[in-house]
Design a protein around this motif. Structure first.
Motif, PDB file in Angstrom:
ATOM      1  N   ARG A   5       0.840  -1.214   0.000  1.00 30.19           N
ATOM      2  CA  ARG A   5       0.000   0.000   0.000  1.00 30.19           C
ATOM      3  C   ARG A   5       0.863   1.248   0.000  1.00 30.19           C
ATOM      4  O   ARG A   5       2.027   1.245   0.412  1.00 30.19           O
ATOM      5  CB  ARG A   5      -0.942   0.001   1.194  1.00 30.19           C
TER       6      ARG A   5
ATOM      7  N   ALA B 254       0.481   5.021   1.704  1.00 27.53           N
ATOM      8  CA  ALA B 254      -0.375   5.636   2.727  1.00 27.53           C
ATOM      9  C   ALA B 254      -0.087   7.128   2.854  1.00 27.53           C
ATOM     10  O   ALA B 254       0.423   7.595   3.865  1.00 27.53           O
ATOM     11  CB  ALA B 254      -0.140   4.930   4.058  1.00 27.53           C
TER      12      ALA B 254
ATOM     13  N   MET C 247      -6.034  -4.324   6.459  1.00 26.50           N
ATOM     14  CA  MET C 247      -5.920  -4.378   4.990  1.00 26.50           C
ATOM     15  C   MET C 247      -5.076  -5.576   4.544  1.00 26.50           C
ATOM     16  O   MET C 247      -4.830  -5.740   3.352  1.00 26.50           O
ATOM     17  CB  MET C 247      -5.282  -3.077   4.459  1.00 26.50           C
TER      18      MET C 247
ATOM     19  N   GLN D 114      -8.602   6.774   6.198  1.00 25.95           N
ATOM     20  CA  GLN D 114      -8.262   6.440   7.583  1.00 25.95           C
ATOM     21  C   GLN D 114      -9.232   7.043   8.616  1.00 25.95           C
ATOM     22  O   GLN D 114      -9.615   6.378   9.570  1.00 25.95           O
ATOM     23  CB  GLN D 114      -6.847   6.947   7.853  1.00 25.95           C
TER      24      GLN D 114
ATOM     25  N   ARG E 142      -4.169   4.117   0.873  1.00 27.47           N
ATOM     26  CA  ARG E 142      -4.862   4.501   2.110  1.00 27.47           C
ATOM     27  C   ARG E 142      -4.576   5.976   2.364  1.00 27.47           C
ATOM     28  O   ARG E 142      -3.416   6.395   2.404  1.00 27.47           O
ATOM     29  CB  ARG E 142      -4.351   3.677   3.290  1.00 27.47           C
TER      30      ARG E 142
ATOM     31  N   ILE F 289      -8.786   3.265   1.103  1.00 29.46           N
ATOM     32  CA  ILE F 289      -9.276   3.308   2.484  1.00 29.46           C
ATOM     33  C   ILE F 289      -9.055   4.731   3.005  1.00 29.46           C
ATOM     34  O   ILE F 289      -7.981   5.302   2.820  1.00 29.46           O
ATOM     35  CB  ILE F 289      -8.465   2.328   3.376  1.00 29.46           C
TER      36      ILE F 289
ATOM     37  N   ASP G  93      -4.562  -0.324  10.635  1.00 30.97           N
ATOM     38  CA  ASP G  93      -5.031  -0.336   9.246  1.00 30.97           C
ATOM     39  C   ASP G  93      -4.252  -1.320   8.376  1.00 30.97           C
ATOM     40  O   ASP G  93      -4.832  -2.017   7.541  1.00 30.97           O
ATOM     41  CB  ASP G  93      -4.956   1.069   8.642  1.00 30.97           C
TER      42      ASP G  93
END
Ligand code: GLU
Length: 476
Positions: free
Chosen positions: A6, A8, A203, A75, A40, A73, A199
């Motif tokens: 990911r 972020a 995930m 947060q 994310r 996503i 997270d």
């Protein structure tokens, strides 16, 4: 192992070069392993996070060709989950409420500084009795929540880039704040290290690939994974990007965000190519000019350097000019036309535009160079010193007068190379001058300067735009 990685980003600014490079390494690794690349948005800093930055991040990634696989996503939408986890940590004795005030913390740090010690929370509220807690609450104090970090702890992981890493608990700054100040009967806003662990685990992130400025965070996060009995992901810490002076690339270096590079006229292909080279060494036999989709098969962390990568404008410029040279004239025109329109310039025809691009394209390093170079074709240029000097020569006026007269009998829209060469030859004979003088006089009159792309081609373009005759007539 199913690979799930990911990016972020925190939407507290535009997409930074370093973040984009991290995105690229994640994306390349996911492609190579047949895995999934996720996004994310870490927007828990509500004061600094902005919707416009989220859009800038999405746009920048898409522009670079870095697509993500599932819905991003957000947060902040998971804050209740984060708070539940903090509650569990308190219940299990891994975390506690700390009532130390800001001024007490400052005082503590001052004393440490005076004694030559690194700033570190001294864990003084780790074992408060219920009575002591009540006293603080009655005195109106609001606690933060801290996660216990033992000085004796040794945290190790096998980093895909940096190899075996070991961190000592005593170097992590004491018990770590995981929730902001809030009344003692509630849980304040959860903080970065806690939410990242929560997270990443939800995930099902298998590999955390991020900048080496997060090394200490990784050590802290591993402690959280263990306390929560969660599977620890594999980590890879990418080298920092430094400026030419060897300092971390920052806003002070001018351009750092992807949208700014785009605005300057760098192509997405050259940017993605260049960013991959920031830290990754191309295996032997592979050219440094590549498309990211082509190299995902050979991308590996084994070839990512541990040492920092220096940002090199020359290399980026070289790659960008390569990309432009590989483009068709039509594609370059598609990129330039919106910029022409911004200046209020419209093409007399597409064919004319393609002819123009063919002329100026070879010397373009960034797309925006084309605007500068196309300007004298759209707007009457000022005379520079060389041009002025040239047009003050008597023979120049005579040459231009002769040429203008002859032009009156020619169709501006069909003006050809043969006609131009014929006119130049006639002027040489008629005015008894050298070819160089004729060429310089025409160029100075048409473009105000003595340098520029091929004169005959430039003249043909101006003529077809009906701009050559008025420019020449100014000087006779
Ligand atoms: N929001 C963090 C950053 O932008 C993410 C770090 C991470 O990848 O865990 O630096």
């Amino acid at each position: 192992m199913t690979v799930r990685v990911r990016l972020a980003p925190s939407p507290t600014g535009t997409l930074h070069l370093g973040t984009a490079r991290t995105a690229l390494f994640n994306w390349l690794f996911a492609k190579k392993e047949g895995g999934t690349f996720l996004l994310r948005i870490e927007d828990t800093d509500t004061e600094r996070s902005k919707e416009e930055y989220i859009k800038n991040i999405y746009d920048g990634l898409k522009w670079l060709g870095i697509n993500w696989d599932e819905h991003p996503i957000i947060q902040s939408e998971r804050v209740n989950e984060h708070k539940k986890i903090i509650k569990t940590l308190i219940e299990k004795g891994f975390a506690y409420r700390c009532y130390v005030s800001e001024s007490e913390l400052d005082e503590m740090r001052e004393t440490q500084k005076r004694n030559g010690l690194a700033p570190k929370y001294d864990n003084r509220h780790r074992n408060l009795t219920p009575e002591e807690e009540s006293e603080f609450i009655n005195a109106g104090r609001e606690p933060v929540i801290r996660f216990k970090i033992s000085d004796q702890e040794l945290i190790s992981w096998n980093d895909l880039i940096r190899g075996q890493m070991t961190w000592s608990g005593k170097d992590l700054g004491g018990d770590m704040v995981i929730a902001r100040r809030a009344p003692a009967n509630s849980i304040g806003d959860p903080l970065y290290n806690l939410v990242v662990v929560a997270d990443d685990s939800v995930m099902k992130i298998s590999h955390v690939i991020r900048g080496e400025d997060h090394l200490a965070n990784t050590a802290k996060q591993i402690l959280l994974y263990k306390a929560l009995d969660l599977k620890v992901p594999v980590f890879a810490h990418t080298p920092l990007i430094l400026n030419s002076e060897g300092k971390k690339l920052s806003k002070r270096d001018g351009v750092t965000s992807i949208s700014e590079f785009k605005k300057m006229g760098y192509t997405s292909e050259a940017m993605a190519n260049y960013m991959t080279l920031l830290g990754w060494s191309v295996p032997e036999g592979i050219n440094e000019r590549f498309k990211i989709s082509e190299i995902s098969e050979i991308f590996s962390f084994k070839k990512v350097n541990k040492s920092s990568a220096k940002f090199d404008w020359d290399k980026l410029n070289w790659l960008n000019s390569q990309v432009i040279h590989e483009m068709s004239d039509e594609t370059i025109l598609e990129n330039l036309d919106p910029l022409f329109k911004e200046n209020g310039w419209s093409l007399p025809s597409k064919e004319w535009g393609i002819h123009l691009v063919h002329l100026i394209g070879p010397s373009m390093i960034v797309i925006n160079d084309g605007v500068e170079q196309a300007k004298p074709f759209f707007e009457e240029p000022e005379l520079n010193n060389d041009g002025k000097y040239q047009l003050e020569i008597n023979e120049s006026k005579e040459i231009l007068k002769f040429i203008l007269e002859k032009l009156e009998n020619l169709d501006a829209a069909l003006f050809s190379k043969e006609e131009a060469l014929d006119l130049i030859n006639q002027a040489i004979t008629n005015c008894q001058v050298k070819k160089g003088l004729v060429m310089k006089s025409i160029r100075a009159a048409l473009f105000g300067t003595l340098s520029g792309p091929d004169l005959i081609q430039s003249w043909i373009l101006l003529s077809r735009f009906c701009k050559d005759r008025p420019r020449i007539s100014r000087f006779i």
